[in-house]
Design a protein around this motif. Structure first.
Motif, PDB file in Angstrom:
ATOM      1  N   TYR E  34      69.534 -80.480 -42.645  1.00  0.00           N
ATOM      2  CA  TYR E  34      69.173 -81.585 -41.777  1.00  0.00           C
ATOM      3  C   TYR E  34      69.469 -81.316 -40.313  1.00  0.00           C
ATOM      4  O   TYR E  34      69.015 -82.061 -39.462  1.00  0.00           O
ATOM      5  CB  TYR E  34      69.906 -82.856 -42.220  1.00  0.00           C
ATOM      6  CG  TYR E  34      69.701 -83.119 -43.685  1.00  0.00           C
ATOM      7  CD1 TYR E  34      68.487 -83.622 -44.130  1.00  0.00           C
ATOM      8  CD2 TYR E  34      70.665 -82.798 -44.620  1.00  0.00           C
ATOM      9  CE1 TYR E  34      68.264 -83.808 -45.474  1.00  0.00           C
ATOM     10  CE2 TYR E  34      70.449 -82.988 -45.960  1.00  0.00           C
ATOM     11  CZ  TYR E  34      69.234 -83.495 -46.385  1.00  0.00           C
ATOM     12  OH  TYR E  34      68.998 -83.671 -47.712  1.00  0.00           O
ATOM     13  N   SER E  35      70.255 -80.317 -40.019  1.00  0.00           N
ATOM     14  CA  SER E  35      70.611 -80.067 -38.630  1.00  0.00           C
ATOM     15  C   SER E  35      70.676 -78.564 -38.437  1.00  0.00           C
ATOM     16  O   SER E  35      70.671 -77.822 -39.409  1.00  0.00           O
ATOM     17  CB  SER E  35      71.973 -80.696 -38.315  1.00  0.00           C
ATOM     18  OG  SER E  35      72.965 -80.064 -39.075  1.00  0.00           O
ATOM     19  N   PRO E  36      70.719 -78.104 -37.200  1.00  0.00           N
ATOM     20  CA  PRO E  36      70.828 -76.662 -36.988  1.00  0.00           C
ATOM     21  C   PRO E  36      72.033 -76.109 -37.727  1.00  0.00           C
ATOM     22  O   PRO E  36      73.077 -76.745 -37.791  1.00  0.00           O
ATOM     23  CB  PRO E  36      71.022 -76.532 -35.478  1.00  0.00           C
ATOM     24  CG  PRO E  36      70.491 -77.767 -34.916  1.00  0.00           C
ATOM     25  CD  PRO E  36      70.656 -78.829 -35.943  1.00  0.00           C
ATOM     26  N   GLY E  37      71.861 -74.945 -38.270  1.00  0.00           N
ATOM     27  CA  GLY E  37      72.958 -74.362 -39.025  1.00  0.00           C
ATOM     28  C   GLY E  37      72.432 -73.910 -40.358  1.00  0.00           C
ATOM     29  O   GLY E  37      71.261 -74.058 -40.663  1.00  0.00           O
ATOM     30  N   GLY E  38      73.318 -73.368 -41.158  1.00  0.00           N
ATOM     31  CA  GLY E  38      72.906 -72.863 -42.449  1.00  0.00           C
ATOM     32  C   GLY E  38      73.890 -71.814 -42.903  1.00  0.00           C
ATOM     33  O   GLY E  38      74.981 -71.705 -42.347  1.00  0.00           O
ATOM     34  N   GLY E  39      73.504 -71.096 -43.920  1.00  0.00           N
ATOM     35  CA  GLY E  39      74.440 -70.163 -44.531  1.00  0.00           C
ATOM     36  C   GLY E  39      74.964 -69.129 -43.577  1.00  0.00           C
ATOM     37  O   GLY E  39      76.161 -68.846 -43.563  1.00  0.00           O
ATOM     38  N   PHE E  40      74.090 -68.562 -42.784  1.00  0.00           N
ATOM     39  CA  PHE E  40      74.551 -67.459 -41.969  1.00  0.00           C
ATOM     40  C   PHE E  40      75.561 -67.888 -40.917  1.00  0.00           C
ATOM     41  O   PHE E  40      76.628 -67.293 -40.766  1.00  0.00           O
ATOM     42  CB  PHE E  40      73.369 -66.760 -41.307  1.00  0.00           C
ATOM     43  CG  PHE E  40      73.824 -65.524 -40.621  1.00  0.00           C
ATOM     44  CD1 PHE E  40      74.242 -64.443 -41.371  1.00  0.00           C
ATOM     45  CD2 PHE E  40      73.902 -65.455 -39.257  1.00  0.00           C
ATOM     46  CE1 PHE E  40      74.719 -63.320 -40.764  1.00  0.00           C
ATOM     47  CE2 PHE E  40      74.381 -64.336 -38.652  1.00  0.00           C
ATOM     48  CZ  PHE E  40      74.789 -63.263 -39.398  1.00  0.00           C
ATOM     49  N   GLN E  41      75.240 -69.000 -40.218  1.00  0.00           N
ATOM     50  CA  GLN E  41      76.168 -69.467 -39.189  1.00  0.00           C
ATOM     51  C   GLN E  41      77.498 -69.866 -39.813  1.00  0.00           C
ATOM     52  O   GLN E  41      78.576 -69.495 -39.323  1.00  0.00           O
ATOM     53  CB  GLN E  41      75.568 -70.664 -38.454  1.00  0.00           C
ATOM     54  CG  GLN E  41      74.372 -70.344 -37.597  1.00  0.00           C
ATOM     55  CD  GLN E  41      73.062 -70.485 -38.340  1.00  0.00           C
ATOM     56  OE1 GLN E  41      72.987 -70.282 -39.542  1.00  0.00           O
ATOM     57  NE2 GLN E  41      72.009 -70.819 -37.617  1.00  0.00           N
ATOM     58  N   GLY E  42      77.411 -70.618 -40.901  1.00  0.00           N
ATOM     59  CA  GLY E  42      78.647 -71.071 -41.551  1.00  0.00           C
ATOM     60  C   GLY E  42      79.472 -69.905 -42.051  1.00  0.00           C
ATOM     61  O   GLY E  42      80.695 -69.887 -41.885  1.00  0.00           O
ATOM     62  N   GLY E  43      78.792 -68.933 -42.662  1.00  0.00           N
ATOM     63  CA  GLY E  43      79.527 -67.787 -43.174  1.00  0.00           C
ATOM     64  C   GLY E  43      80.223 -67.020 -42.069  1.00  0.00           C
ATOM     65  O   GLY E  43      81.379 -66.607 -42.214  1.00  0.00           O
ATOM     66  N   THR E  44      79.532 -66.875 -40.940  1.00  0.00           N
ATOM     67  CA  THR E  44      80.170 -66.173 -39.830  1.00  0.00           C
ATOM     68  C   THR E  44      81.365 -66.945 -39.314  1.00  0.00           C
ATOM     69  O   THR E  44      82.387 -66.354 -38.950  1.00  0.00           O
ATOM     70  CB  THR E  44      79.155 -65.975 -38.697  1.00  0.00           C
ATOM     71  OG1 THR E  44      77.919 -65.629 -39.253  1.00  0.00           O
ATOM     72  CG2 THR E  44      79.616 -64.886 -37.780  1.00  0.00           C
ATOM     73  N   MET E  45      81.252 -68.283 -39.312  1.00  0.00           N
ATOM     74  CA  MET E  45      82.409 -69.058 -38.832  1.00  0.00           C
ATOM     75  C   MET E  45      83.575 -68.941 -39.798  1.00  0.00           C
ATOM     76  O   MET E  45      84.733 -68.867 -39.363  1.00  0.00           O
ATOM     77  CB  MET E  45      82.001 -70.530 -38.657  1.00  0.00           C
ATOM     78  CG  MET E  45      81.128 -70.711 -37.442  1.00  0.00           C
ATOM     79  SD  MET E  45      80.504 -72.342 -37.332  1.00  0.00           S
ATOM     80  CE  MET E  45      81.952 -73.198 -36.816  1.00  0.00           C
ATOM     81  N   LEU E  46      83.279 -68.925 -41.106  1.00  0.00           N
ATOM     82  CA  LEU E  46      84.369 -68.715 -42.074  1.00  0.00           C
ATOM     83  C   LEU E  46      85.047 -67.373 -41.803  1.00  0.00           C
ATOM     84  O   LEU E  46      86.280 -67.270 -41.773  1.00  0.00           O
ATOM     85  CB  LEU E  46      83.808 -68.734 -43.492  1.00  0.00           C
ATOM     86  CG  LEU E  46      83.551 -70.094 -44.109  1.00  0.00           C
ATOM     87  CD1 LEU E  46      82.876 -69.930 -45.448  1.00  0.00           C
ATOM     88  CD2 LEU E  46      84.863 -70.835 -44.280  1.00  0.00           C
ATOM     89  N   ALA E  47      84.212 -66.342 -41.590  1.00  0.00           N
ATOM     90  CA  ALA E  47      84.777 -65.031 -41.296  1.00  0.00           C
ATOM     91  C   ALA E  47      85.592 -65.090 -40.016  1.00  0.00           C
ATOM     92  O   ALA E  47      86.681 -64.506 -39.927  1.00  0.00           O
ATOM     93  CB  ALA E  47      83.663 -63.993 -41.164  1.00  0.00           C
ATOM     94  N   ALA E  48      85.095 -65.837 -39.006  1.00  0.00           N
ATOM     95  CA  ALA E  48      85.820 -65.929 -37.742  1.00  0.00           C
ATOM     96  C   ALA E  48      87.170 -66.594 -37.955  1.00  0.00           C
ATOM     97  O   ALA E  48      88.173 -66.162 -37.382  1.00  0.00           O
ATOM     98  CB  ALA E  48      84.988 -66.703 -36.724  1.00  0.00           C
TER      99      ALA E  48
END
Lengths: 497, 103, 128, 81, 145
Positions: E34-48
């Motif tokens: 529903y909003s900008p974002g998705g698996g890749f962004q979230g996964g990178t933030m988890l890694a961060a």
């Protein structure tokens, strides 16, 4: 069965990917499983590619829609005779090299912990190349190209001490190539609004005159030229092939550069069309002249080398030049020559690099000056296979290498390009010079120590692929008319001449 | 050698500018990218992507739908790229820990 | 003229950045500098795709119930965004492998300068 | 798309790229590259590509920068050009 | 990293912030429809978030939070989830990745919605695991030991 039949275009990629993941996981249980898994999956893909070739030849082009979306919206996989043929060549060579790899990997990669990821990355590389060959979508091609290239960098970097330097040079040049490809694709995409190959082909006549399209095509050709080491862009090749482990060189040399050639053939003759690339803008002429220069350069440099693998690397530049020459001729005979040479060179180079691997494993070196009669006595079968490969490279008639040169020469005559004809003849002579140097040392040089040395032939896993490839060279030569008529003829008729 | 490099660079820049002159205007709704039908009469993918994601996947974010569904295979390739990079770092850098302990 | 400038200025900046990145890759001798050039080149290509995707007076590609989906001119092209997400990931992956290689090279030869590297490779006794 | 914003960001981007390429201290260069990435993320957002901007901010300004700094610490911090 | 001074403020702030980054990352992954974002962004933030703790507390202490040996297996699992979603739809009669054939109830748009969610989770896991693994590999074999 019908399930396999329906999904066969996608199955090679779909099966290779999870195997690459499973190899490290299963290796936790038993180290040796890694190699067996890699072998099993690549044998399966060989079977699937045979099925695909039969299917493509009998049913015509097969379209497989990923996710069920029709082409301009989704990604499609296309199996036509060309892609099915290249698929079979790649997978067969990959399987044979993986069979051979065990001892070489044991010896040339010292840390035993790296064997498992080595096989995983090799399978990923095969997966990438399979994807490149079958896809019908330009951006999807870029993604698989990156997978294959990244795996190649890793496969090269685990070699000798100097290998990482060669790998990073390859990485930088390869990334420039990929960026050029992506940029050229961007121009094409902005002008046409589609990424699908068939769709692009339909739209091109309307926008083909725009400079952006021409330059987009030029950038794609330059990028692929970098990947296939066309003459002035070959800088990464000699070091990479020399310092990589022998099994990696045997994977890269026959497969890696050929895929670049495949993409060039696909883009130039199947999407833009011969009339466009040879008359509207002279891309093929430029490729032809560069390739001719590359043939002479590679052959002359190969004569100066003392290391077998480095000599083979320079010879690769020359042989890729032959494919480029066939593309440059831009007529049906030239294309037959190019596609036939794509297969023949893959088999020949795989054979020669595997032999170099055998030399390194058994003798501990692959220096030409140190090979002599004792080598022949120690390894009779390997040296015999080497002789077959070398004779085929030179172009002695019953062997496969002769026929691709023959068709290229016919193409040059048909196009009245006498200089190209002269280059082909001269380079055969140069090939003869540098390969006979090695054959002479093996068969006619006297052994330094006259004591009868025990026969230390390579073990079965290293010998069988070599012998199979040597037999294949003879078989491909004998069956050449059949292959040209049955397979390559269909490829040429489906190209846009 | 340096001169060759700069010549290549100049050539690259010139080629880009030449290509840029013939590109359609940015943000023009009538550019070939943004039409409903391409020059050959085939449907144009971007306009399909704008019109149908809610009908096809009940998801308002078009980029997500394209990424995961229409062109999902690209994204799988992308994941494979990341996996390849991870395995490569493993292959190039990682040393065996058990062995080091034994030493 | 104004229309042409407004429609193309983005491309000139992008091409300038691309040439800068390419300059870093072919002229600079330090491997880290080459990688920086590579990053700039990749970002510039991403910008090129995105600038060709934009539309004036359009909104971001998330369906807005107030606008509906009948008129495609009201939303920015989403396809390039998706492609470029993939391209960014590819860039990161390439850089990751490159970093690993840099560390290995430095461990073995003690330098990242290309000329010195060639010099030290010549003196290296490992003849393979 | 707002061309005034874009021009300003483009000018900053060219500056950051020049600093990243010409600095003799590699740490400065890498930090400048992170700045470059972050500015480009802003530019993507200004062009309407919020998803891409988000990704570039997280990746280019975050993880990729950290990995690069780690590499610099593991190798050398000086450059001759 | 190299030699590390234990700074109370850095340690405190990073340990406090890291969980919040993770929560936001999960929101980004699951709200990507529903909003900008998705698996890749979230996964990178988890890694961060994981890398932040590694930077602040040191790689050895951070092993308690996320052991070094988890990175590659988790990443592989993520890719397997993605591939499995495609393969299941292939087994159920559709083409590869055709989520309409997923064996769940509801109309096809609902299937696709769910399929997208599955693969976003897969992408997130894969990116998190592998980026963390790359960071660990880069630090492996520190110069001073």
């Amino acid at each position: 069965m019908t399930w396999i039949w329906n999904n066969s275009p996608a199955l090679p990629v779909v099966l290779l990917l999870p195997t690459a993941i499973a190899i490290p996981l299963f290796a936790l249980i038993e180290r040796r499983l890694a190699r067996w898994l890699a072998l099993a999956v690549s044998l399966t893909t060989v079977g699937l590619s045979i099925l695909n070739l039969v299917k493509a030849l009998s049913l015509g082009p097969i379209h497989y829609h990923m996710g069920g979306w029709p082409p301009p919206i989704g990604i499609e996989y296309v199996l036509d005779p060309l892609s099915a043929f290249v698929l079979l060549v790649i997978n067969t060579i990959g399987f044979l090299v993986l069979v051979h790899a065990k001892k070489v990997v044991d010896r040339e990669i010292p840390e035993s912990g790296k064997h498992v990821p080595y096989y995983a990355v090799a399978v990923l590389m095969l997966c990438g190349f399979n994807g490149i060959v079958v896809t019908g979508d330009f951006f999807n091609l870029y993604v698989w190209l990156e997978i294959a290239s990244l795996s190649l960098y890793g496969l090269i970097a685990v070699g000798s001490r100097k290998a990482p330097v060669a790998a990073i040079r390859y990485l930088i040049l390869g990334t420039i190539g990929a960026c050029f490809y992506l940029l050229g694709l961007g121009f094409l995409f902005t002008m046409t609004g589609t990424l699908n190959m068939a769709d692009l082909k339909a739209i091109l006549p309307a926008v083909g005159h725009e400079p952006a399209v021409v330059i987009g095509l030029g950038l794609i050709v330059a990028g692929m030229g970098l990947k296939m080491a066309l003459f002035p862009l070959h800088g990464w090749l000699p070091d990479s092939y020399t310092y990589a482990p022998s099994s990696s060189s045997a994977l890269i040399a026959p497969i890696g550069t050929k895929v670049g050639a495949y993409v060039l053939i696909r883009v130039l003759f199947f999407i833009f069309g011969t009339a466009y690339v040879s008359r509207t803008i002279p891309v093929t002429t430029v490729i032809g002249w560069l390739a001719a220069a590359g043939i002479l350069y590679g052959s002359i440099m190969a004569m100066a080398q003392t290391e077998l693998k480095r000599m083979l690397a320079y010879s690769s530049i020359a042989q890729v030049g032959y494919i480029g020459l066939g593309i440059g001729l831009a007529n049906p005979l030239g294309l037959i020559g190019a596609v036939l040479h794509l297969m023949n060179h893959a088999a020949m180079k795989a054979l020669l690099f595997l032999v170099a691997g055998n030399f390194r494993t058994i003798l501990g070196h692959s220096n030409i000056a140190r090979l002599d009669g004792s080598t022949r006595r120690r390894m009779p079968w390997t040296t015999a296979a080497f002789a077959v490969g070398a004779l085929s490279m030179i172009g002695i008639p019953p062997l496969a290498g002769f026929f691709s040169k023959w068709y290229l020469a016919l193409g040059a005559v048909a196009k009245k390009q006498w200089i190209f004809l002269a280059v082909i003849l001269l380079s055969s002579l140069l090939n003869a010079v540098y390969f006979f140097r090695v054959i002479e040392r093996i068969y006619f040089a006297r052994a330094e120590s006259s004591a009868a040395e025990p026969r230390t032939e390579a073990s079965a896993s290293m010998l069988v692929p070599v012998l199979v490839l040597a037999a294949a060279l003879i078989g491909l030569g004998v069956l050449n008319a059949f292959i040209v008529k049955g397979v390559i003829g269909k490829i040429v008729t489906s190209a846009m001449f | 050698m340096k001169a060759v490099n700069y010549a290549v660079l100049a050539l690259f820049g010139a080629v880009l500018i030449l290509a840029g002159l013939s590109l359609p205007d940015r943000g023009d709704p009538t550019a070939p990218l943004n039409r409903d039908k391409s020059a050959a009469g085939t449907p144009n993918a971007p306009s399909y992507y704008i019109r149908n994601p809610e009908r096809d996947a009940a998801t308002p974010n078009m980029v997500t739908v394209i990424l995961a569904d229409y062109r999902g295979f690209d994204t799988m390739g992308e994941e494979t790229v990341i996996l390849t990079a991870g395995l490569n770092c493993f292959l190039i850098l990682r040393r065996e820990r058990t062995k080091e302990k034994r030493r | 003229m104004t229309k042409f400038l407004l429609g193309h200025y983005g491309y000139w900046f992008v091409f300038l950045l691309m040439t800068l990145g390419f300059y870093g890759m072919v002229v600079k001798k330090n491997l880290v500098k080459k990688l920086i050039g590579m990053n700039i080149f990749q970002v510039a290509i991403i910008m090129f795709y995105l600038s060709s995707a934009g539309k004036w007076k359009a909104t971001i590609p998330i369906v807005d119930p107030a606008i509906g989906t009948a008129g495609t001119a009201r939303y920015i092209d989403p396809l390039q965004h998706c492609l470029m997400l993939t391209a960014i990931v590819v860039g990161v992956a390439t850089s990751g492998v490159a970093y690993a290689l840099l560390i290995t090279i430095y461990k073995r030869f003690g330098t990242l300068h290309e000329d010195e590297l060639i010099e030290r490779m010549k003196n290296d006794l490992d003849m393979e | 798309m707002h061309w005034e914003l874009e021009v300003v960001l483009f000018v900053f981007l060219v500056g950051a790229a020049l600093v990243a390429l010409e600095s003799r201290n590699l740490l400065t260069a890498v930090v400048s590259l992170s700045v470059f990435s972050f500015l480009s993320a802003l530019l993507y957002a200004a062009m309407g590509a919020v998803d891409v901007g988000f990704t570039e901010a997280v990746v280019g300004g975050g993880v990729s920068g950290i990995l690069f700094v780690v590499t610099i610490f593991r190798t050398s911090r000086k450059s001759k050009d | 990293m190299m030699r590390r001074d234990d700074d109370a403020i850095i340690s405190l702030v990073s340990r406090t912030v890291s969980p919040f980054i993770m929560i936001f990352a999960l929101y980004v992954i699951f709200h990507g429809h529903y909003s900008p974002g998705g698996g890749f962004q979230g996964g990178t933030m988890l890694a961060a978030a994981l890398i932040l703790v590694r930077l602040a507390a040191g790689s050895d202490l951070a092993q308690l939070q996320f052991p070094r040996s988890w990175g590659t297996p988790l990443g592989s699992a993520g890719v397997l989830i993605y591939w499995g979603t495609g393969f299941v739809s292939m087994l159920c009669g559709g083409n590869f990745l055709n989520y309409a054939f997923l064996p769940v109830s509801g109309p096809p748009p609902h299937h696709r919605n769910l399929g997208i969610l599955f693969i976003e989770v897969g992408v997130g896991l894969a990116v998190m695991g592998i980026l963390t693994a790359i960071y660990d590999d880069l630090l492996e074999g520190r110069p001073h030991d």
